[in-house]
Design a protein around this motif. Structure first.
Motif, PDB file in Angstrom:
ATOM      1  N   VAL A   1       0.819  -1.216   0.000  1.00 55.47           N
ATOM      2  CA  VAL A   1       0.000   0.000   0.000  1.00 55.47           C
ATOM      3  C   VAL A   1       0.855   1.269   0.000  1.00 55.47           C
ATOM      4  O   VAL A   1       0.331   2.372   0.191  1.00 55.47           O
ATOM      5  CB  VAL A   1      -1.004   0.011   1.182  1.00 55.47           C
ATOM      6  N   THR A   2       2.138   1.114  -0.247  1.00 53.49           N
ATOM      7  CA  THR A   2       3.082   2.225  -0.164  1.00 53.49           C
ATOM      8  C   THR A   2       2.658   3.414  -1.017  1.00 53.49           C
ATOM      9  O   THR A   2       2.681   4.551  -0.558  1.00 53.49           O
ATOM     10  CB  THR A   2       4.490   1.761  -0.599  1.00 53.49           C
ATOM     11  N   ASP A   3       2.282   3.174  -2.254  1.00 50.08           N
ATOM     12  CA  ASP A   3       1.966   4.261  -3.176  1.00 50.08           C
ATOM     13  C   ASP A   3       0.464   4.495  -3.338  1.00 50.08           C
ATOM     14  O   ASP A   3       0.047   5.235  -4.224  1.00 50.08           O
ATOM     15  CB  ASP A   3       2.599   3.977  -4.543  1.00 50.08           C
ATOM     16  N   LEU A   4      -0.338   3.851  -2.507  1.00 45.48           N
ATOM     17  CA  LEU A   4      -1.787   4.030  -2.579  1.00 45.48           C
ATOM     18  C   LEU A   4      -2.232   5.095  -1.576  1.00 45.48           C
ATOM     19  O   LEU A   4      -1.611   5.245  -0.517  1.00 45.48           O
ATOM     20  CB  LEU A   4      -2.495   2.708  -2.272  1.00 45.48           C
ATOM     21  N   PRO A   5      -3.297   5.827  -1.895  1.00 41.19           N
ATOM     22  CA  PRO A   5      -3.824   6.780  -0.901  1.00 41.19           C
ATOM     23  C   PRO A   5      -4.292   6.011   0.338  1.00 41.19           C
ATOM     24  O   PRO A   5      -5.149   5.139   0.238  1.00 41.19           O
ATOM     25  CB  PRO A   5      -4.999   7.431  -1.620  1.00 41.19           C
ATOM     26  N   CYS A   6      -3.690   6.298   1.470  1.00 40.78           N
ATOM     27  CA  CYS A   6      -3.966   5.559   2.701  1.00 40.78           C
ATOM     28  C   CYS A   6      -4.209   6.491   3.870  1.00 40.78           C
ATOM     29  O   CYS A   6      -3.783   7.637   3.876  1.00 40.78           O
ATOM     30  CB  CYS A   6      -2.769   4.675   3.070  1.00 40.78           C
ATOM     31  N   ILE A   7      -4.879   5.926   4.849  1.00 39.83           N
ATOM     32  CA  ILE A   7      -4.984   6.545   6.161  1.00 39.83           C
ATOM     33  C   ILE A   7      -3.949   5.819   7.009  1.00 39.83           C
ATOM     34  O   ILE A   7      -4.018   4.593   7.148  1.00 39.83           O
ATOM     35  CB  ILE A   7      -6.391   6.358   6.752  1.00 39.83           C
ATOM     36  N   GLU A   8      -2.983   6.553   7.548  1.00 41.08           N
ATOM     37  CA  GLU A   8      -1.918   5.950   8.339  1.00 41.08           C
ATOM     38  C   GLU A   8      -1.945   6.555   9.736  1.00 41.08           C
ATOM     39  O   GLU A   8      -2.117   7.759   9.896  1.00 41.08           O
ATOM     40  CB  GLU A   8      -0.548   6.232   7.718  1.00 41.08           C
ATOM     41  N   ARG A   9      -1.759   5.699  10.737  1.00 42.56           N
ATOM     42  CA  ARG A   9      -1.732   6.162  12.120  1.00 42.56           C
ATOM     43  C   ARG A   9      -0.698   5.392  12.916  1.00 42.56           C
ATOM     44  O   ARG A   9      -0.422   4.230  12.637  1.00 42.56           O
ATOM     45  CB  ARG A   9      -3.102   5.977  12.802  1.00 42.56           C
ATOM     46  N   GLU A  10      -0.145   6.097  13.907  1.00 38.37           N
ATOM     47  CA  GLU A  10       0.728   5.498  14.903  1.00 38.37           C
ATOM     48  C   GLU A  10       0.329   6.056  16.255  1.00 38.37           C
ATOM     49  O   GLU A  10      -0.346   7.079  16.338  1.00 38.37           O
ATOM     50  CB  GLU A  10       2.197   5.855  14.646  1.00 38.37           C
ATOM     51  N   LEU A  11       0.759   5.388  17.292  1.00 39.10           N
ATOM     52  CA  LEU A  11       0.544   5.850  18.656  1.00 39.10           C
ATOM     53  C   LEU A  11       1.898   5.865  19.342  1.00 39.10           C
ATOM     54  O   LEU A  11       2.694   4.936  19.164  1.00 39.10           O
ATOM     55  CB  LEU A  11      -0.402   4.911  19.409  1.00 39.10           C
TER      56      LEU A  11
ATOM     57  N   GLU B   1       1.091  23.341  26.708  1.00 46.58           N
ATOM     58  CA  GLU B   1       0.680  24.070  25.502  1.00 46.58           C
ATOM     59  C   GLU B   1       1.027  23.276  24.246  1.00 46.58           C
ATOM     60  O   GLU B   1       0.233  23.182  23.314  1.00 46.58           O
ATOM     61  CB  GLU B   1       1.369  25.435  25.472  1.00 46.58           C
ATOM     62  N   LEU B   2       2.217  22.698  24.239  1.00 46.69           N
ATOM     63  CA  LEU B   2       2.644  21.870  23.111  1.00 46.69           C
ATOM     64  C   LEU B   2       1.699  20.683  22.927  1.00 46.69           C
ATOM     65  O   LEU B   2       1.308  20.350  21.804  1.00 46.69           O
ATOM     66  CB  LEU B   2       4.077  21.383  23.334  1.00 46.69           C
ATOM     67  N   SER B   3       1.295  20.066  24.036  1.00 46.68           N
ATOM     68  CA  SER B   3       0.371  18.929  23.936  1.00 46.68           C
ATOM     69  C   SER B   3      -0.960  19.371  23.354  1.00 46.68           C
ATOM     70  O   SER B   3      -1.576  18.642  22.575  1.00 46.68           O
ATOM     71  CB  SER B   3       0.179  18.256  25.292  1.00 46.68           C
ATOM     72  N   SER B   4      -1.394  20.558  23.675  1.00 49.32           N
ATOM     73  CA  SER B   4      -2.646  21.087  23.124  1.00 49.32           C
ATOM     74  C   SER B   4      -2.527  21.311  21.616  1.00 49.32           C
ATOM     75  O   SER B   4      -3.432  20.967  20.858  1.00 49.32           O
ATOM     76  CB  SER B   4      -3.004  22.394  23.835  1.00 49.32           C
ATOM     77  N   ILE B   5      -1.418  21.876  21.187  1.00 46.31           N
ATOM     78  CA  ILE B   5      -1.208  22.151  19.760  1.00 46.31           C
ATOM     79  C   ILE B   5      -1.249  20.857  18.946  1.00 46.31           C
ATOM     80  O   ILE B   5      -1.830  20.806  17.867  1.00 46.31           O
ATOM     81  CB  ILE B   5       0.130  22.892  19.552  1.00 46.31           C
ATOM     82  N   PHE B   6      -0.637  19.801  19.480  1.00 44.48           N
ATOM     83  CA  PHE B   6      -0.573  18.519  18.768  1.00 44.48           C
ATOM     84  C   PHE B   6      -1.755  17.601  19.090  1.00 44.48           C
ATOM     85  O   PHE B   6      -1.779  16.456  18.674  1.00 44.48           O
ATOM     86  CB  PHE B   6       0.745  17.798  19.079  1.00 44.48           C
ATOM     87  N   ARG B   7      -2.720  18.116  19.839  1.00 43.77           N
ATOM     88  CA  ARG B   7      -3.883  17.330  20.271  1.00 43.77           C
ATOM     89  C   ARG B   7      -3.451  16.032  20.951  1.00 43.77           C
ATOM     90  O   ARG B   7      -4.031  14.962  20.750  1.00 43.77           O
ATOM     91  CB  ARG B   7      -4.827  17.049  19.103  1.00 43.77           C
ATOM     92  N   ALA B   8      -2.404  16.152  21.765  1.00 43.04           N
ATOM     93  CA  ALA B   8      -1.925  15.015  22.548  1.00 43.04           C
ATOM     94  C   ALA B   8      -2.731  14.957  23.837  1.00 43.04           C
ATOM     95  O   ALA B   8      -3.203  15.975  24.330  1.00 43.04           O
ATOM     96  CB  ALA B   8      -0.444  15.182  22.867  1.00 43.04           C
TER      97      ALA B   8
ATOM     98  N   GLY C   1       4.256  11.761  10.208  1.00 41.72           N
ATOM     99  CA  GLY C   1       4.809  13.115  10.190  1.00 41.72           C
ATOM    100  C   GLY C   1       4.521  13.864  11.481  1.00 41.72           C
ATOM    101  O   GLY C   1       5.385  14.575  12.010  1.00 41.72           O
ATOM    102  N   LYS C   2       3.321  13.729  11.989  1.00 43.44           N
ATOM    103  CA  LYS C   2       2.952  14.372  13.247  1.00 43.44           C
ATOM    104  C   LYS C   2       3.785  13.807  14.397  1.00 43.44           C
ATOM    105  O   LYS C   2       4.280  14.560  15.241  1.00 43.44           O
ATOM    106  CB  LYS C   2       1.461  14.161  13.518  1.00 43.44           C
ATOM    107  N   ILE C   3       3.946  12.494  14.417  1.00 37.98           N
ATOM    108  CA  ILE C   3       4.733  11.841  15.464  1.00 37.98           C
ATOM    109  C   ILE C   3       6.173  12.353  15.427  1.00 37.98           C
ATOM    110  O   ILE C   3       6.767  12.687  16.451  1.00 37.98           O
ATOM    111  CB  ILE C   3       4.700  10.305  15.313  1.00 37.98           C
ATOM    112  N   PHE C   4       6.737  12.452  14.233  1.00 42.39           N
ATOM    113  CA  PHE C   4       8.107  12.933  14.068  1.00 42.39           C
ATOM    114  C   PHE C   4       8.232  14.373  14.562  1.00 42.39           C
ATOM    115  O   PHE C   4       9.188  14.718  15.265  1.00 42.39           O
ATOM    116  CB  PHE C   4       8.536  12.829  12.596  1.00 42.39           C
ATOM    117  N   ALA C   5       7.270  15.213  14.199  1.00 41.95           N
ATOM    118  CA  ALA C   5       7.330  16.631  14.560  1.00 41.95           C
ATOM    119  C   ALA C   5       7.326  16.833  16.076  1.00 41.95           C
ATOM    120  O   ALA C   5       8.146  17.583  16.610  1.00 41.95           O
ATOM    121  CB  ALA C   5       6.172  17.387  13.914  1.00 41.95           C
TER     122      ALA C   5
END
Length: 180
Positions: free
Chosen positions: A76-86, A103-110, A129-133
Motif C-alpha cells: 500500500v506504499t503508493d496508494l492513498p492511505c490513512i496511516e496512524r501510529e501511537l 501548551e505543546l500537547s494542546s497544539i498537537f492534540r496530545a 509526520g505528526k509523530i516525528f514533529a
C-alpha cells in the motif's frame, strides 16, 4: 525505500513466527510491525514496514503468498492511505517547562495521560509526520521513556491522496498570497 505491506492472515498460532522466519532467512529487517483483528472473525491484519527496492519487495510478496495461512498481501506504499501510529512520551518537567509542555500537547492534540511533580506522560496519535514533529520538539527536554506502536494503514476508498492534497493546497495558498 520503505514499503508498507498490509497482510491478511488466518488467526492461528505460528503465523507471525513463519512470516518473521521468512524475513530473517532472506536477511530482511521489519522496521515496524502491528498486528490485530481484521474485519472478519478469525482473520488478522498485519501491517509491516520493510526496506527494499520495488523488485525485492515483489519477490518478498510472492514468498509470503507461499506461506500457509496467508490470505492477501498488498503493498500500500503508493496508494492513498490513512496511516496512524501511537506514541507515549514520558518527559521530565520542571516548574519552568510545565506550561510550555502542556501548551505543546494542546497544539498537537496530545492527551496528558499522567502527570506528577517530576514527569508528564503524553499520548500522541496521528500520521508518522505528526509523530516525528512532536518528537523533534520534545527532544529539547529530557525524555525519560518512549513507547511506540507500529504504523497501521488502510487504503482510502475515496482515492483521495491527502499528502498530494496538502502539497497542492499549500502551493495554492502561497500563490494566492502572492497575488496583489
Amino acid at each position: 525505500m520503505k514499503h508498507t505491506l498490509s497482510v491478511l492472515v488466518q488467526d492461528e498460532s505460528g503465523v507471525l513466527s513463519r512470516i518473521s522466519g521468512l524475513f530473517a532467512r532472506r536477511g530482511f529487517n521489519i522496521d515496524s510491525l502491528a498486528v490485530g483483528p481484521a474485519e472478519k472473525q478469525g482473520i488478522s491484519r498485519i501491517t509491516m514496514i520493510v526496506r527494499g527496492d520495488n523488485r525485492t519487495i515483489e519477490q518478498l510478496i510472492k514468498q509470503l503468498y507461499k506461506l500457509i495461512n496467508i490470505l492477501d498481501v498488498q503493498n500500500v506504499t503508493d496508494l492513498p492511505c490513512i496511516e496512524r501510529e501511537l506514541i507515549l512520551f514520558k518527559v521530565f518537567i520542571s516548574h519552568n517547562s510545565r506550561s510550555y509542555l502542556l501548551e505543546l500537547s494542546s497544539i498537537f492534540r496530545a492527551k496528558v495521560v499522567d502527570i506528577s511533580f517530576e514527569s508528564l506522560t503524553l499520548e500522541v496519535t496521528g500520521d508518522p509526520g505528526k509523530i516525528f514533529a512532536i518528537q523533534q520538539l520534545l527532544s529539547q527536554y529530557r525524555i525519560l521513556q518512549i513507547a511506540r506502536t507500529g504504523k497501521i494503514a488502510l487504503v482510502r476508498e475515496s482515492n483521495v491522496n491527502t499528502e498530494l492534497l496538502k502539497k497542492t493546497l499549500n502551493y495554492q495558498d502561497l500563490s494566492f498570497c502572492n497575488k496583489d
